[in-house]
Design a protein around this motif. Structure first.
Motif, mmCIF file in Angstrom:
data_model
loop_
_atom_site.group_PDB
_atom_site.id
_atom_site.type_symbol
_atom_site.label_atom_id
_atom_site.label_comp_id
_atom_site.label_asym_id
_atom_site.label_seq_id
_atom_site.Cartn_x
_atom_site.Cartn_y
_atom_site.Cartn_z
ATOM 1 N N MET A 178 0.922 -1.171 -0.049
ATOM 2 C CA MET A 178 -0.030 -0.041 -0.110
ATOM 3 C C MET A 178 1.114 1.190 -0.047
ATOM 4 S SD MET A 178 -2.999 1.103 3.122
ATOM 5 C CE MET A 178 -3.730 -0.582 2.517
ATOM 6 N N LYS A 179 0.475 2.116 -0.778
ATOM 7 C CA LYS A 179 1.102 3.622 -0.422
ATOM 8 C C LYS A 179 0.778 4.539 0.489
ATOM 9 C CE LYS A 179 2.837 2.709 -4.571
ATOM 10 N NZ LYS A 179 4.317 2.218 -4.685
ATOM 11 N N VAL A 180 1.492 5.346 0.963
ATOM 12 C CA VAL A 180 1.275 6.239 2.078
ATOM 13 C C VAL A 180 0.022 7.170 1.927
ATOM 14 C CG1 VAL A 180 2.181 8.214 3.212
ATOM 15 C CG2 VAL A 180 3.748 6.395 2.952
ATOM 16 N N TYR A 181 -0.199 7.548 0.687
ATOM 17 C CA TYR A 181 -1.375 8.402 0.454
ATOM 18 C C TYR A 181 -2.639 7.646 0.596
ATOM 19 C CZ TYR A 181 -2.042 6.409 -4.076
ATOM 20 O OH TYR A 181 -2.353 5.436 -5.224
ATOM 21 N N ARG A 182 -2.550 6.476 0.407
ATOM 22 C CA ARG A 182 -3.855 5.558 0.488
ATOM 23 C C ARG A 182 -4.129 5.035 1.685
ATOM 24 N NH1 ARG A 182 -8.973 4.877 -0.177
ATOM 25 N NH2 ARG A 182 -9.626 2.815 -0.479
ATOM 26 N N ALA A 183 -3.083 4.801 2.627
ATOM 27 C CA ALA A 183 -3.340 4.548 4.089
ATOM 28 C C ALA A 183 -3.968 5.816 4.723
ATOM 29 C CB ALA A 183 -1.796 4.277 4.689
ATOM 30 N N GLN A 184 -3.306 7.026 4.319
ATOM 31 C CA GLN A 184 -3.911 8.170 4.958
ATOM 32 C C GLN A 184 -5.489 8.395 4.574
ATOM 33 O OE1 GLN A 184 -0.883 10.826 3.296
ATOM 34 N NE2 GLN A 184 -0.384 11.461 5.273
ATOM 35 N N GLU A 185 -5.762 8.031 3.398
ATOM 36 C CA GLU A 185 -7.182 7.913 2.837
ATOM 37 C C GLU A 185 -8.044 7.087 3.621
ATOM 38 O OE1 GLU A 185 -6.640 9.204 -1.903
ATOM 39 O OE2 GLU A 185 -6.995 7.228 -1.293
ATOM 40 N N ILE A 186 -7.512 5.981 3.710
ATOM 41 C CA ILE A 186 -8.203 4.915 4.698
ATOM 42 C C ILE A 186 -8.428 5.357 5.939
ATOM 43 C CG2 ILE A 186 -8.155 2.433 5.425
ATOM 44 C CD1 ILE A 186 -6.911 1.765 2.898
ATOM 45 N N MET A 187 -7.426 5.885 6.559
ATOM 46 C CA MET A 187 -7.526 6.303 8.190
ATOM 47 C C MET A 187 -8.553 7.394 8.267
ATOM 48 S SD MET A 187 -4.358 7.653 10.705
ATOM 49 C CE MET A 187 -4.443 9.189 9.495
ATOM 50 N N LYS A 188 -8.655 8.373 7.320
ATOM 51 C CA LYS A 188 -9.616 9.580 7.461
ATOM 52 C C LYS A 188 -11.316 9.035 6.900
ATOM 53 C CE LYS A 188 -5.852 12.770 6.928
ATOM 54 N NZ LYS A 188 -5.200 13.748 5.914
ATOM 55 N N SER A 189 -11.165 7.893 6.437
ATOM 56 C CA SER A 189 -12.393 7.900 5.654
ATOM 57 C C SER A 189 -13.294 7.330 6.762
ATOM 58 C CB SER A 189 -12.243 6.239 4.970
ATOM 59 O OG SER A 189 -13.629 6.009 4.612
ATOM 60 N N GLU A 190 -14.608 7.649 6.719
ATOM 61 C CA GLU A 190 -15.683 7.589 7.436
ATOM 62 C C GLU A 190 -16.261 6.020 7.149
ATOM 63 O OE1 GLU A 190 -18.789 10.560 7.871
ATOM 64 O OE2 GLU A 190 -17.091 12.152 7.501
ATOM 65 N N GLU A 191 -15.949 5.491 6.168
ATOM 66 C CA GLU A 191 -16.443 4.296 5.762
ATOM 67 C C GLU A 191 -15.567 3.375 6.208
ATOM 68 O OE1 GLU A 191 -17.720 3.492 1.830
ATOM 69 O OE2 GLU A 191 -18.785 5.322 1.774
ATOM 70 N N LYS A 192 -15.673 1.731 6.576
ATOM 71 C CA LYS A 192 -14.822 0.775 7.011
ATOM 72 C C LYS A 192 -13.989 0.289 5.799
ATOM 73 C CE LYS A 192 -13.796 -3.459 9.295
ATOM 74 N NZ LYS A 192 -14.382 -4.766 9.283
ATOM 75 N N VAL A 193 -12.952 0.357 5.788
ATOM 76 C CA VAL A 193 -12.013 -0.275 4.687
ATOM 77 C C VAL A 193 -11.220 -1.075 5.362
ATOM 78 C CG1 VAL A 193 -10.473 0.126 2.835
ATOM 79 C CG2 VAL A 193 -12.097 2.059 3.539
ATOM 80 N N SER A 194 -11.284 -2.506 4.495
ATOM 81 C CA SER A 194 -10.725 -3.801 5.133
ATOM 82 C C SER A 194 -9.191 -3.539 4.567
ATOM 83 C CB SER A 194 -11.003 -5.007 4.489
ATOM 84 O OG SER A 194 -12.440 -4.833 5.061
ATOM 85 N N VAL A 195 -8.398 -3.723 5.669
ATOM 86 C CA VAL A 195 -6.844 -3.448 5.521
ATOM 87 C C VAL A 195 -6.183 -4.979 6.331
ATOM 88 C CG1 VAL A 195 -4.865 -2.278 6.130
ATOM 89 C CG2 VAL A 195 -7.016 -1.182 5.598
ATOM 90 N N GLU A 196 -5.311 -5.454 5.643
ATOM 91 C CA GLU A 196 -4.646 -6.839 6.347
ATOM 92 C C GLU A 196 -3.113 -6.421 6.486
ATOM 93 O OE1 GLU A 196 -5.822 -10.263 4.400
ATOM 94 O OE2 GLU A 196 -7.752 -10.340 5.086
ATOM 95 N N LEU A 197 -2.761 -7.077 7.495
ATOM 96 C CA LEU A 197 -0.996 -7.180 7.663
ATOM 97 C C LEU A 197 -0.819 -8.683 7.764
ATOM 98 C CD1 LEU A 197 1.671 -5.888 8.275
ATOM 99 C CD2 LEU A 197 0.991 -5.977 10.789
ATOM 100 N N ASN A 198 -0.240 -9.234 7.154
ATOM 101 C CA ASN A 198 0.225 -10.489 6.684
ATOM 102 C C ASN A 198 -1.143 -11.644 7.219
ATOM 103 O OD1 ASN A 198 2.975 -10.031 6.753
ATOM 104 N ND2 ASN A 198 3.017 -9.600 8.896
ATOM 105 N N GLY A 199 -2.341 -11.119 6.417
ATOM 106 C CA GLY A 199 -3.501 -11.993 6.463
ATOM 107 C C GLY A 199 -4.400 -11.673 7.825
ATOM 108 N N VAL A 200 -3.722 -10.622 8.589
ATOM 109 C CA VAL A 200 -4.493 -10.398 9.621
ATOM 110 C C VAL A 200 -5.334 -8.915 9.623
ATOM 111 C CG1 VAL A 200 -4.684 -10.029 12.318
ATOM 112 C CG2 VAL A 200 -2.905 -11.837 11.316
ATOM 113 N N SER A 201 -6.587 -8.936 9.880
ATOM 114 C CA SER A 201 -7.332 -7.576 9.739
ATOM 115 C C SER A 201 -6.984 -6.775 10.917
ATOM 116 C CB SER A 201 -8.930 -7.939 9.689
ATOM 117 O OG SER A 201 -9.541 -6.718 9.520
#
Length: 60
Positions: free
Chosen positions: A1-24
Motif C-alpha cells: 500500500m502507498k502512504v497516500y492510500r493509508a492516509q485516505e483509509i485512516m480518514k475515511s468514514e466508511e470501513k475499509v478492510s486492511v490486512e497485515l500478513n493476512g490479519v485484519s
C-alpha cells in the motif's frame, strides 16, 4: 500500500478492510516521512505496533 492510500483509509468514514500478513487491522496513524503506520488488530486496540506502510494490503 502507498502512504497516500493509508492516509485516505485512516480518514475515511466508511470501513475499509486492511490486512497485515493476512490479519485484519485498523490504521491508527500514518507517518508519511518514515512511510510507516501505527496499526492494531481489530479486537485488540491496546496491542498497537508500527509497521512499514508497504506491508499493508487493502482487501477488496
Amino acid at each position: 500500500m502507498k502512504v497516500y492510500r493509508a492516509q485516505e483509509i485512516m480518514k475515511s468514514e466508511e470501513k475499509v478492510s486492511v490486512e497485515l500478513n493476512g490479519v485484519s487491522v485498523w490504521i491508527d496513524s500514518v507517518d508519511p516521512e518514515q512511510e510507516t503506520a501505527k496499526v492494531h488488530v481489530e479486537d485488540r486496540p491496546a496491542d498497537a505496533r508500527v509497521v512499514p506502510v508497504d506491508e499493508l494490503q487493502e482487501v477488496q
